[in-house]
Design a protein around this motif. Sequence first.
Motif, PDB file in Angstrom:
ATOM      1  N   LEU A 117     -47.190  58.282  24.755  1.00 33.78           N
ATOM      2  CA  LEU A 117     -45.990  57.637  24.193  1.00 33.78           C
ATOM      3  C   LEU A 117     -44.860  58.643  23.991  1.00 33.78           C
ATOM      4  CD1 LEU A 117     -47.254  55.093  21.512  1.00 33.78           C
ATOM      5  CD2 LEU A 117     -45.753  54.609  23.444  1.00 33.78           C
ATOM      6  N   LYS A 162     -43.357  59.384  27.352  1.00 33.37           N
ATOM      7  CA  LYS A 162     -42.530  58.262  27.816  1.00 33.37           C
ATOM      8  C   LYS A 162     -41.193  58.208  27.063  1.00 33.37           C
ATOM      9  CE  LYS A 162     -44.675  54.232  28.540  1.00 33.37           C
ATOM     10  NZ  LYS A 162     -44.510  53.919  29.970  1.00 33.37           N
ATOM     11  N   PHE A 196     -39.394  46.436  34.066  1.00 32.62           N
ATOM     12  CA  PHE A 196     -39.545  47.899  34.025  1.00 32.62           C
ATOM     13  C   PHE A 196     -40.552  48.292  32.954  1.00 32.62           C
ATOM     14  CE2 PHE A 196     -38.539  52.185  32.674  1.00 32.62           C
ATOM     15  CZ  PHE A 196     -38.236  52.854  33.853  1.00 32.62           C
ATOM     16  N   LEU A 197     -40.562  47.532  31.875  1.00 32.09           N
ATOM     17  CA  LEU A 197     -41.414  47.880  30.728  1.00 32.09           C
ATOM     18  C   LEU A 197     -42.878  47.500  30.940  1.00 32.09           C
ATOM     19  CD1 LEU A 197     -38.942  46.895  27.886  1.00 32.09           C
ATOM     20  CD2 LEU A 197     -39.568  49.196  28.625  1.00 32.09           C
ATOM     21  N   ARG A 256     -44.459  48.218  34.070  1.00 33.07           N
ATOM     22  CA  ARG A 256     -44.860  48.854  35.334  1.00 33.07           C
ATOM     23  C   ARG A 256     -46.342  49.179  35.330  1.00 33.07           C
ATOM     24  NH1 ARG A 256     -40.607  52.865  38.116  1.00 33.07           N
ATOM     25  NH2 ARG A 256     -39.001  51.331  38.478  1.00 33.07           N
ATOM     26  N   ARG A 300     -48.962  47.888  32.454  1.00 26.51           N
ATOM     27  CA  ARG A 300     -49.111  48.423  31.086  1.00 26.51           C
ATOM     28  C   ARG A 300     -47.768  48.418  30.384  1.00 26.51           C
ATOM     29  NH1 ARG A 300     -50.826  54.031  30.777  1.00 26.51           N
ATOM     30  NH2 ARG A 300     -51.859  53.773  28.781  1.00 26.51           N
ATOM     31  N   GLN A 358     -45.861  50.120  27.052  1.00 24.05           N
ATOM     32  CA  GLN A 358     -45.842  51.072  25.936  1.00 24.05           C
ATOM     33  C   GLN A 358     -47.232  51.609  25.603  1.00 24.05           C
ATOM     34  OE1 GLN A 358     -43.075  52.072  25.613  1.00 24.05           O
ATOM     35  NE2 GLN A 358     -41.509  50.514  25.474  1.00 24.05           N
ATOM     36  N   VAL A 359     -47.972  51.943  26.631  1.00 24.98           N
ATOM     37  CA  VAL A 359     -49.278  52.608  26.554  1.00 24.98           C
ATOM     38  C   VAL A 359     -50.379  51.696  25.989  1.00 24.98           C
ATOM     39  CG1 VAL A 359     -50.559  54.595  25.608  1.00 24.98           C
ATOM     40  CG2 VAL A 359     -48.148  54.865  26.258  1.00 24.98           C
ATOM     41  N   LEU A 360     -50.053  50.860  25.028  1.00 20.58           N
ATOM     42  CA  LEU A 360     -51.074  50.172  24.247  1.00 20.58           C
ATOM     43  C   LEU A 360     -51.435  48.772  24.749  1.00 20.58           C
ATOM     44  CD1 LEU A 360     -49.656  51.093  20.717  1.00 20.58           C
ATOM     45  CD2 LEU A 360     -51.416  52.296  21.998  1.00 20.58           C
ATOM     46  N   HIS A 361     -50.604  48.183  25.576  1.00 18.16           N
ATOM     47  CA  HIS A 361     -50.814  46.774  25.929  1.00 18.16           C
ATOM     48  C   HIS A 361     -51.011  46.605  27.437  1.00 18.16           C
ATOM     49  CE1 HIS A 361     -49.533  46.201  21.834  1.00 18.16           C
ATOM     50  NE2 HIS A 361     -48.426  46.861  22.106  1.00 18.16           N
ATOM     51  N   ASP A 396     -48.308  43.093  15.746  1.00 17.97           N
ATOM     52  CA  ASP A 396     -48.162  44.495  15.349  1.00 17.97           C
ATOM     53  C   ASP A 396     -47.081  45.220  16.156  1.00 17.97           C
ATOM     54  OD1 ASP A 396     -50.243  44.227  13.544  1.00 17.97           O
ATOM     55  OD2 ASP A 396     -51.751  44.617  15.085  1.00 17.97           O
ATOM     56  N   PRO A 431     -43.330  46.338  17.567  1.00 17.52           N
ATOM     57  CA  PRO A 431     -42.044  46.533  16.884  1.00 17.52           C
ATOM     58  C   PRO A 431     -40.960  45.576  17.392  1.00 17.52           C
ATOM     59  CG  PRO A 431     -42.373  48.244  18.505  1.00 17.52           C
ATOM     60  CD  PRO A 431     -43.602  47.383  18.555  1.00 17.52           C
ATOM     61  N   LEU A 441     -38.318  38.443  22.602  1.00 21.78           N
ATOM     62  CA  LEU A 441     -38.067  39.225  23.825  1.00 21.78           C
ATOM     63  C   LEU A 441     -38.699  38.557  25.052  1.00 21.78           C
ATOM     64  CD1 LEU A 441     -38.220  43.024  22.945  1.00 21.78           C
ATOM     65  CD2 LEU A 441     -36.308  41.460  22.935  1.00 21.78           C
ATOM     66  N   ARG A 452     -36.765  36.784  27.867  1.00 23.87           N
ATOM     67  CA  ARG A 452     -36.160  37.497  28.999  1.00 23.87           C
ATOM     68  C   ARG A 452     -37.026  37.438  30.259  1.00 23.87           C
ATOM     69  NH1 ARG A 452     -33.979  43.011  26.003  1.00 23.87           N
ATOM     70  NH2 ARG A 452     -32.920  41.953  24.309  1.00 23.87           N
TER      71      ARG A 452
END
Lengths: 183, 80
Positions: free
Chosen positions: A22, A25, B35-36, B38, B41, B43-46, B58, B60, B65, B68
Amino acid sequence: MAKVTREVVEKAGVNVDQLVELLVKNASAELTTFYYYTILRMNLIGLEGEGVKEIAETARIEDRNHFEALVPRIYELGGKLPADMKKFHDISACPPASLPADPGNVRDILKVLVEAERCAVRGYSQICNMTAGKDHRTYDLALAILNEEIEHESWFSEFLGEGPSGHFLRRGTTSPFVSKFMM
Amino acid sequence: MREFTEEELAECNGKNGKPAYIAFNTMVYDVTDSFLWRGGRHQVLHEAGKDLTREIEDAPHGPDLLERVTPIGILKRVTH
């Protein structure tokens, strides 16, 4: 790598590999935003654009500062930056803040700017949530960056007519929150 | 709208050229071009291919969203 630092953070319950990914990134997001904001700033011209140029420039410089402040923490925790700049761009935590189709439309540029800042606010909120009470140094850093990203968002939001930002622009210096990580 | 089983959704995980779909509440969304998302995955977690209704609590950001991205179907949940 700071071995004990990493161990302590792991022992506190943080998945350090995820955290480092993270951080990388978000470092990418900061450096690429610095680049894209350079283009946006160049196109903020004319009666409307000149009024926004100064805050866009401050946000641009502070985003570069955020990159500089993040990198040491990445290496302390055993991470590294990708050797390939193209790969680094493509793993950004935020989409490119590209120049809109009509570069003469200041409002469209402001929308790009505010979206970029909102993405950053979400990203650092997530890192703060992951590290609160567990990884004090990363938390302190992410919180400092978050403070500045929130101010950037509020500046651009004000220009979009969404309400007062609640504070003044910088006076002479940049990164009042993050500068302590750049000694 | 197309109905997806959880197994069909899991196939669309954004990896190896597959499309990336996610579910929230009963809706399935196509995030392949985001883009989010790609590589399937976020933000690493999902991970794509999953029902993220709980995970978004959980996150942010809120489900707003998802406006979109394109809704493409409905998730058919199996009740045991």
